[in-house]
Write a protein that holds these residues in place. Structure first.
Motif, PDB file in Angstrom:
ATOM      1  N   LEU A   1     -13.738 145.185 110.246  1.00 24.87           N
ATOM      2  CA  LEU A   1     -14.276 143.898 109.817  1.00 24.87           C
ATOM      3  C   LEU A   1     -15.502 144.096 108.928  1.00 24.87           C
ATOM      4  CD1 LEU A   1     -14.182 140.787 110.007  1.00 24.87           C
ATOM      5  CD2 LEU A   1     -15.661 140.976 112.026  1.00 24.87           C
ATOM      6  N   TYR A   2     -16.387 145.014 109.321  1.00 22.45           N
ATOM      7  CA  TYR A   2     -17.584 145.313 108.520  1.00 22.45           C
ATOM      8  C   TYR A   2     -17.182 145.764 107.118  1.00 22.45           C
ATOM      9  CZ  TYR A   2     -21.716 147.796 106.830  1.00 22.45           C
ATOM     10  OH  TYR A   2     -22.759 148.237 106.053  1.00 22.45           O
ATOM     11  N   LYS A   3     -16.251 146.693 107.047  1.00 17.21           N
ATOM     12  CA  LYS A   3     -15.825 147.209 105.738  1.00 17.21           C
ATOM     13  C   LYS A   3     -15.190 146.118 104.884  1.00 17.21           C
ATOM     14  CE  LYS A   3     -15.626 151.996 107.053  1.00 17.21           C
ATOM     15  NZ  LYS A   3     -14.924 153.232 107.128  1.00 17.21           N
ATOM     16  N   LYS A   4     -14.433 145.242 105.510  1.00 21.94           N
ATOM     17  CA  LYS A   4     -13.783 144.156 104.771  1.00 21.94           C
ATOM     18  C   LYS A   4     -14.814 143.140 104.277  1.00 21.94           C
ATOM     19  CE  LYS A   4     -10.303 140.544 105.155  1.00 21.94           C
ATOM     20  NZ  LYS A   4      -9.283 139.921 105.997  1.00 21.94           N
TER      21      LYS A   4
ATOM     22  N   ILE B   1     -23.239 137.822 105.569  1.00 15.98           N
ATOM     23  CA  ILE B   1     -22.176 137.155 106.329  1.00 15.98           C
ATOM     24  C   ILE B   1     -21.879 137.932 107.615  1.00 15.98           C
ATOM     25  CG2 ILE B   1     -19.713 136.553 106.319  1.00 15.98           C
ATOM     26  CD1 ILE B   1     -20.105 136.055 103.231  1.00 15.98           C
ATOM     27  N   PHE B   2     -21.752 139.262 107.509  1.00 14.28           N
ATOM     28  CA  PHE B   2     -21.465 140.069 108.689  1.00 14.28           C
ATOM     29  C   PHE B   2     -22.611 139.968 109.697  1.00 14.28           C
ATOM     30  CE2 PHE B   2     -21.360 144.024 111.164  1.00 14.28           C
ATOM     31  CZ  PHE B   2     -20.073 143.948 111.668  1.00 14.28           C
ATOM     32  N   SER B   3     -23.850 139.983 109.230  1.00 12.49           N
ATOM     33  CA  SER B   3     -25.010 139.853 110.116  1.00 12.49           C
ATOM     34  C   SER B   3     -24.967 138.534 110.875  1.00 12.49           C
ATOM     35  CB  SER B   3     -26.310 139.946 109.314  1.00 12.49           C
ATOM     36  OG  SER B   3     -26.415 141.199 108.671  1.00 12.49           O
ATOM     37  N   LYS B   4     -24.592 137.453 110.197  1.00 13.32           N
ATOM     38  CA  LYS B   4     -24.481 136.149 110.860  1.00 13.32           C
ATOM     39  C   LYS B   4     -23.342 136.145 111.871  1.00 13.32           C
ATOM     40  CE  LYS B   4     -26.985 133.141 107.886  1.00 13.32           C
ATOM     41  NZ  LYS B   4     -28.161 132.896 108.681  1.00 13.32           N
TER      42      LYS B   4
ATOM     43  N   ARG C   1     -23.758 135.421 115.865  1.00  9.81           N
ATOM     44  CA  ARG C   1     -23.036 134.354 116.575  1.00  9.81           C
ATOM     45  C   ARG C   1     -22.393 134.876 117.861  1.00  9.81           C
ATOM     46  NH1 ARG C   1     -20.009 129.985 113.126  1.00  9.81           N
ATOM     47  NH2 ARG C   1     -20.492 128.880 115.042  1.00  9.81           N
ATOM     48  N   MET C   2     -22.035 136.157 117.871  1.00  4.47           N
ATOM     49  CA  MET C   2     -21.447 136.742 119.082  1.00  4.47           C
ATOM     50  C   MET C   2     -22.498 136.880 120.182  1.00  4.47           C
ATOM     51  SD  MET C   2     -18.766 139.617 117.774  1.00  4.47           S
ATOM     52  CE  MET C   2     -19.157 139.945 116.068  1.00  4.47           C
ATOM     53  N   ALA C   3     -23.717 137.130 119.808  1.00  6.78           N
ATOM     54  CA  ALA C   3     -24.834 137.228 120.752  1.00  6.78           C
ATOM     55  C   ALA C   3     -25.966 136.385 120.152  1.00  6.78           C
ATOM     56  CB  ALA C   3     -25.262 138.672 120.937  1.00  6.78           C
ATOM     57  N   PRO C   4     -25.959 135.078 120.415  1.00  8.46           N
ATOM     58  CA  PRO C   4     -26.846 134.147 119.699  1.00  8.46           C
ATOM     59  C   PRO C   4     -28.339 134.462 119.748  1.00  8.46           C
ATOM     60  CG  PRO C   4     -25.178 132.933 120.916  1.00  8.46           C
ATOM     61  CD  PRO C   4     -25.055 134.373 121.319  1.00  8.46           C
ATOM     62  N   TYR C   5     -28.812 135.144 120.775  1.00  8.72           N
ATOM     63  CA  TYR C   5     -30.248 135.449 120.839  1.00  8.72           C
ATOM     64  C   TYR C   5     -30.691 136.313 119.661  1.00  8.72           C
ATOM     65  CZ  TYR C   5     -34.826 136.726 122.555  1.00  8.72           C
ATOM     66  OH  TYR C   5     -36.179 136.914 122.657  1.00  8.72           O
ATOM     67  N   PHE C   6     -29.794 137.160 119.160  1.00 13.85           N
ATOM     68  CA  PHE C   6     -30.145 137.997 118.010  1.00 13.85           C
ATOM     69  C   PHE C   6     -30.616 137.161 116.817  1.00 13.85           C
ATOM     70  CE2 PHE C   6     -26.950 141.379 119.547  1.00 13.85           C
ATOM     71  CZ  PHE C   6     -27.921 142.004 120.311  1.00 13.85           C
TER      72      PHE C   6
ATOM     73  N   ILE D   1     -28.006 143.242 108.897  1.00 17.34           N
ATOM     74  CA  ILE D   1     -27.426 144.577 109.062  1.00 17.34           C
ATOM     75  C   ILE D   1     -27.332 145.216 107.687  1.00 17.34           C
ATOM     76  CG2 ILE D   1     -25.406 145.900 109.805  1.00 17.34           C
ATOM     77  CD1 ILE D   1     -24.948 143.673 111.918  1.00 17.34           C
ATOM     78  N   LYS D   2     -28.175 146.216 107.464  1.00 15.70           N
ATOM     79  CA  LYS D   2     -28.215 146.901 106.169  1.00 15.70           C
ATOM     80  C   LYS D   2     -27.096 147.913 106.034  1.00 15.70           C
ATOM     81  CE  LYS D   2     -31.759 148.129 104.034  1.00 15.70           C
ATOM     82  NZ  LYS D   2     -32.115 147.637 102.751  1.00 15.70           N
TER      83      LYS D   2
END
Length: 158
Positions: free
Chosen positions: A12-15, A25-28, A32-37, A44-45
């Motif tokens: 998913l990250y690579k895509k 988008i990937f960072s968001k 969303r999977m762990a909302p506290y983040f 995510i760099k």
């Protein structure tokens, strides 16, 4: 895990990062999977097998009373880096759960902070596993360092 075939998170990250604004988008998605983040607006760099880098921008919302990035915000970024790295790297027959975090504050965090979680492939064994975590300021100075302890176990048979 077959090293030639990435797991779902890495695929998913690579895509997603192949698209414009893909890292954002990937960072968001991860937030969303762990909302506290999302409370530290992490970015995510980079993500590769056994390593993840998460950037926390120095903004008013993550600062403490002396104007530096609050260590709890940094720990949040370190935990996100660790969790993303673990999900993207763990062999397919194993699972993980965090057991604890031990960190030292080594310098003032007066700039944006790069949170890095890293392990070696050999560490993916059943039992306790220490994930090396470090947070760097914009000058490359380590401001927080330590370990996040994971419990690694076999996935149950289906």
């Amino acid at each position: 895990m077959n090293n030639n075939k990435p797991n779902k998170v890495m695929a998913l990250y690579k895509k997603v990062t192949g698209y414009p604004f893909g890292h954002k988008i990937f960072s968001k998605m991860v937030s969303r999977m762990a909302p506290y983040f999302s409370t530290v607006h992490p970015h995510i760099k980079s993500l590769e097998t056994n390593r993840c880098e998460v950037l926390i921008k120095k903004r008013k919302i993550v600062q403490n009373h002396i104007g530096t990035v609050h260590v709890i915000a940094i720990c949040n970024g370190l935990e996100m880096a660790m969790g993303t790295m673990a999900e993207a790297s763990i062999p397919a027959h194993l699972r993980w759960i965090p057991k604890g975090m031990s960190v030292d504050y080594t310098a003032k965090a007066g700039t944006d902070i790069l949170c890095v979680a890293q392990v070696t492939p050999e560490q993916w064994q059943i039992g306790d596993m220490l994930v090396d975590v470090k947070a760097y300021d914009s000058n490359g100075v380590v401001v927080v360092q330590g370990h996040i302890k994971l419990w690694i176990s076999e996935k149950p048979q289906k």
